[in-house]
Each structure stands twice: as C-alpha cells, then as structure tokens.
Scaffold this motif. Sequence first.
Motif, PDB file in Angstrom:
ATOM      1  N   GLU A   7       6.262 -14.746  15.599  1.00  0.00           N
ATOM      2  CA  GLU A   7       6.331 -14.092  16.695  1.00  0.00           C
ATOM      3  C   GLU A   7       5.065 -14.623  17.899  1.00  0.00           C
ATOM      4  N   PHE A   8       6.085 -14.471  19.047  1.00  0.00           N
ATOM      5  CA  PHE A   8       5.426 -15.058  20.112  1.00  0.00           C
ATOM      6  C   PHE A   8       5.069 -13.329  21.143  1.00  0.00           C
ATOM      7  N   PRO A   9       4.300 -12.938  21.409  1.00  0.00           N
ATOM      8  CA  PRO A   9       3.740 -11.741  22.572  1.00  0.00           C
ATOM      9  C   PRO A   9       4.632 -12.189  24.556  1.00  0.00           C
ATOM     10  N   SER A  10       4.316 -13.591  24.267  1.00  0.00           N
ATOM     11  CA  SER A  10       5.135 -13.955  25.657  1.00  0.00           C
ATOM     12  C   SER A  10       5.184 -15.872  25.201  1.00  0.00           C
ATOM     13  N   LEU A  11       6.170 -16.138  26.422  1.00  0.00           N
ATOM     14  CA  LEU A  11       6.628 -17.466  26.328  1.00  0.00           C
ATOM     15  C   LEU A  11       5.162 -18.350  26.841  1.00  0.00           C
ATOM     16  N   ALA A  12       4.358 -17.679  27.608  1.00  0.00           N
ATOM     17  CA  ALA A  12       3.127 -18.084  28.047  1.00  0.00           C
ATOM     18  C   ALA A  12       2.493 -18.388  26.591  1.00  0.00           C
ATOM     19  N   ASP A  13       2.071 -17.543  25.881  1.00  0.00           N
ATOM     20  CA  ASP A  13       1.524 -17.438  24.315  1.00  0.00           C
ATOM     21  C   ASP A  13       2.395 -18.960  23.761  1.00  0.00           C
ATOM     22  N   ALA A  14       3.763 -18.264  23.225  1.00  0.00           N
ATOM     23  CA  ALA A  14       4.574 -19.830  22.643  1.00  0.00           C
ATOM     24  C   ALA A  14       4.344 -20.952  23.447  1.00  0.00           C
TER      25      ALA A  14
END
Length: 97
Positions: free
Chosen positions: A22-29
């Motif tokens: 799981e990633f909270p956002s694309l930026a986090d990924a």
Amino acid sequence: MWFGLWYGGNGYSTPELSDLEEFPSLADAGAKLIARHRDGYWRRSRFAFVDRDPADVLTPCVGDDCEIWIYRSRESLDYPDRRLWLGPRGGIRSESC
C-alpha cells in the motif's frame, strides 16, 4: 490509496501477488523507489504489505531498471494503471499503462 508491486531490477525476482504494498500517494511510491535504489545497502525500507505483516528490510543491489507497477485497487491486478521507474538523472518517471 494506491497499491503497487516493486521490482528491484535484474538482481531480484519478479514480484508475486503476495508482495503487494500500500502507498498513500504516488509521490510516496516514487520516494520509496528512489530510497530503495540509493540507500538500500545501509537504510531499511518499509514495505507496507497488504496480505502479510509489514517489514523493514535492506534492499541491496537494486538495479537501475527497478520499477513499481501501480494499481488503483487491490482487486484489479490484471494490468497496472501506472508504472514508476528511475529517469536518466535519478528522478522518477511515470507513465499510464
């Protein structure tokens, strides 16, 4: 919330469905992709697995061809919605699939 399968490059095996994160956002990924590539020898990376306990692991020998296949839903894993990979100057590249 986004879901993804990380591939560390030619030194790693292809991810399996049990490796879904799981990633909270694309930026986090994208930030995780960069960190696993640059810092994997000495800094642990958090893997927020969906179907098993989270893990903090080292990711040595990550190749320049590492990428994360991104999905909008954990129920629809037939084909990724996006692909994140490293650009030629070390930034994140993204494309719709």
